[in-house]
Design a protein around this motif. Structure first.
Motif, short mmCIF file in Angstrom:
data_model
loop_
_atom_site.label_atom_id
_atom_site.label_comp_id
_atom_site.label_asym_id
_atom_site.label_seq_id
_atom_site.Cartn_x
_atom_site.Cartn_y
_atom_site.Cartn_z
N VAL A 59 73.19 63.74 35.61
CA VAL A 59 73.32 62.85 34.60
C VAL A 59 74.39 63.31 33.70
O VAL A 59 74.62 64.48 32.97
CB VAL A 59 71.98 62.63 33.82
CG1 VAL A 59 72.11 61.64 32.60
CG2 VAL A 59 70.92 62.39 34.79
N GLN A 60 75.33 62.09 33.33
CA GLN A 60 76.55 62.55 32.48
C GLN A 60 76.14 62.07 31.23
O GLN A 60 76.17 60.77 30.92
CB GLN A 60 77.66 61.64 33.17
CG GLN A 60 78.16 62.01 34.58
CD GLN A 60 78.67 63.25 34.90
OE1 GLN A 60 79.01 63.96 33.99
NE2 GLN A 60 78.36 64.01 36.12
N VAL A 61 76.27 62.98 30.17
CA VAL A 61 76.04 62.50 28.75
C VAL A 61 76.84 62.93 28.15
O VAL A 61 77.56 64.04 28.03
CB VAL A 61 74.66 63.34 28.26
CG1 VAL A 61 74.46 62.93 26.74
CG2 VAL A 61 73.27 63.05 29.23
N SER A 62 77.59 61.87 27.64
CA SER A 62 78.98 62.14 26.29
C SER A 62 78.45 61.68 24.96
O SER A 62 77.64 60.82 24.63
CB SER A 62 79.85 61.14 26.89
OG SER A 62 80.41 61.37 28.31
N LEU A 63 78.99 62.68 24.20
CA LEU A 63 78.66 62.34 22.63
C LEU A 63 79.91 62.18 21.87
O LEU A 63 80.93 62.98 21.84
CB LEU A 63 77.75 63.65 21.97
CG LEU A 63 77.82 63.60 20.57
CD1 LEU A 63 76.91 62.36 20.10
CD2 LEU A 63 77.06 64.78 20.08
N TYR A 64 80.17 61.08 21.27
CA TYR A 64 81.29 60.74 20.59
C TYR A 64 80.93 61.01 19.17
O TYR A 64 79.83 60.19 18.61
CB TYR A 64 81.99 59.34 20.64
CG TYR A 64 82.39 59.07 22.32
CD1 TYR A 64 83.61 59.21 22.37
CD2 TYR A 64 81.23 58.87 23.29
CE1 TYR A 64 84.11 59.06 23.61
CE2 TYR A 64 81.83 58.59 24.59
CZ TYR A 64 83.25 58.77 24.80
OH TYR A 64 83.70 58.84 26.01
N TYR A 65 81.40 61.82 18.43
CA TYR A 65 80.79 62.27 16.84
C TYR A 65 82.03 62.76 15.96
O TYR A 65 83.09 62.76 16.42
CB TYR A 65 79.89 63.45 17.08
CG TYR A 65 80.48 64.89 17.56
CD1 TYR A 65 80.47 65.72 16.75
CD2 TYR A 65 80.83 65.05 18.88
CE1 TYR A 65 81.24 67.02 17.19
CE2 TYR A 65 81.85 66.11 19.42
CZ TYR A 65 81.52 67.17 18.56
OH TYR A 65 82.23 68.19 18.56
N GLU A 66 81.39 63.01 15.06
CA GLU A 66 82.16 63.67 13.90
C GLU A 66 81.80 64.87 13.32
O GLU A 66 80.68 65.30 13.44
CB GLU A 66 82.38 62.84 12.72
CG GLU A 66 83.10 61.35 12.96
CD GLU A 66 82.68 60.34 11.74
OE1 GLU A 66 83.31 59.40 11.90
OE2 GLU A 66 81.95 60.78 10.84
N SER A 67 82.49 66.01 13.02
CA SER A 67 82.13 67.26 12.93
C SER A 67 81.32 67.38 11.58
O SER A 67 80.29 68.39 11.51
CB SER A 67 83.35 68.36 12.88
OG SER A 67 84.18 68.11 11.69
N LEU A 68 81.42 66.39 10.67
CA LEU A 68 80.83 66.71 9.35
C LEU A 68 79.70 65.70 9.04
O LEU A 68 79.23 65.48 8.00
CB LEU A 68 81.66 66.88 8.29
CG LEU A 68 82.77 67.83 8.22
CD1 LEU A 68 83.64 68.01 7.01
CD2 LEU A 68 82.09 69.55 8.44
N CYS A 69 79.46 64.73 10.14
CA CYS A 69 78.79 63.55 10.13
C CYS A 69 77.22 64.28 10.28
O CYS A 69 76.82 64.82 11.15
CB CYS A 69 78.95 62.51 11.09
SG CYS A 69 77.46 61.47 11.41
N PRO A 70 76.51 63.95 8.85
CA PRO A 70 75.15 64.50 9.02
C PRO A 70 74.21 64.12 10.13
O PRO A 70 73.58 64.73 10.87
CB PRO A 70 74.31 63.96 7.67
CG PRO A 70 75.61 63.78 6.74
CD PRO A 70 76.65 63.19 7.85
N GLY A 71 74.31 62.79 10.79
CA GLY A 71 73.47 62.16 11.65
C GLY A 71 73.88 62.94 13.21
O GLY A 71 73.32 63.18 14.05
N CYS A 72 75.07 63.18 13.38
CA CYS A 72 75.80 63.65 14.33
C CYS A 72 75.49 65.22 14.79
O CYS A 72 75.11 65.42 15.67
CB CYS A 72 77.35 63.64 14.36
SG CYS A 72 78.10 62.10 14.21
N ARG A 73 75.33 65.97 13.33
CA ARG A 73 75.07 67.36 13.56
C ARG A 73 73.50 67.35 13.88
O ARG A 73 73.16 68.30 14.63
CB ARG A 73 75.37 67.85 12.05
CG ARG A 73 76.74 67.97 11.73
CD ARG A 73 77.03 68.65 10.34
NE ARG A 73 76.66 70.08 10.21
CZ ARG A 73 76.59 70.71 9.20
NH1 ARG A 73 76.96 70.15 7.94
NH2 ARG A 73 76.22 72.10 9.41
N GLY A 74 72.79 66.62 13.48
CA GLY A 74 71.36 66.57 13.55
C GLY A 74 71.20 66.23 14.97
O GLY A 74 70.34 67.05 15.71
#
Length: 254
Positions: A59-74
């Motif tokens: 299964v290919q899981v890709s995460l597009y995120y920001e390093s300091l975004c609280p929701g992304c970090r969580g």
């Protein structure tokens, strides 16, 4: 590509066999569409192997995120990394740190503006250069997890790298961050993010096997582990089924 290659191999194989066996009346694209057709074209064994290889694809899981975004970090710390630790045999992870950033070419290089300021742009660049330097997820993902789970993502970078990959010099990472290579890598992240269909509306933004829906995003955010287990088409690993596996036990007796 795999399907095209497989069909090509079958065509060559069938051509060799056609001298002594009846010709198949179905086009190659349909040979593995049903067991009856596979049998009539005498390629049932090849189709079984092909279908098995397709069903067992990770299964290919890709995460597009920001390093300091609280929701992304969580999400990275509480969902993605633990799921990957348990299911890395049936899933691949792609991390793209860019998110809601914007880029502009000044004639010499790309300039980036990030949602949470210059510190986030730096964090995105550091994590991108770490991934490029270490290459494999089993090397860079623990480093990024260490950074994202720390109190200060950026200041912890050097210590996290030293902890998990002590042979890699922090100076080499910062050379990438400050140089042309890091600039090009971040531009590539911008292109990957910009090419999302549908276009991302927020971060963290998750794709599963290259696809994104609101329902899938909701499942990923609530229980990525269950989503990966249910999506995988091969034989479920023990972690997914909850089955117990008997192993030889060694005791140290008094």
């Amino acid at each position: 590509m795999k399907c095209v290659l497989f069909v090509s191999v079958l065509v060559v194989w069938a051509a060799k066999e056609s001298v002594c066996k009846p010709a198949c009346r179905y086009p190659p694209s349909q040979w593995c569409s049903s067991y009856e057709i596979a049998v009539s074209c005498q390629v049932e064994k090849q189709c079984v192997e092909f279908n098995r290889s397709q069903s067992e694809a990770p299964v290919q899981v890709s995460l597009y995120y920001e390093s300091l975004c609280p929701g992304c970090r969580g999400f990275l710390v509480m969902q993605l990394f633990p799921t990957w630790i348990l299911l890395m045999d049936i899933m691949n992870v792609t991390l793209v740190p860019y998110g809601n950033a914007q880029e502009k070419f000044d004639g010499k290089q790309w300039q980036f503006t990030c949602q949470h300021g210059e510190e986030e742009c730096l964090g995105n660049m550091i994590e991108t250069c770490i991934m490029d330097s270490l290459g494999d997820a089993d090397k860079y993902f623990p480093v990024l997890f260490c950074m994202e789970s720390s109190q200060d993502v950026i200041k912890s970078g050097e210590a996290c790298l030293k902890l998990y990959e002590p042979t890699v010099q922090w100076e080499s990472i910062m050379t990438c961050v400050k140089g042309d290579k890091g600039n090009k890598l971040m531009h590539a992240n911008a292109q990957l993010t910009g090419a999302l269909k549908p276009a991302h509306q927020y971060v963290p933004w998750v794709t599963l096997n290259g696809e994104h829906t609101d329902a899938m995003q909701g499942k990923a955010m609530s229980s990525l582990f269950n989503l990966v287990c249910s999506t995988y088409k091969g034989e479920k690993p023990v972690a997914c089924t909850g089955a117990t596996k008997t192993k030889p036990t060694t005791y140290c007796m008094n």
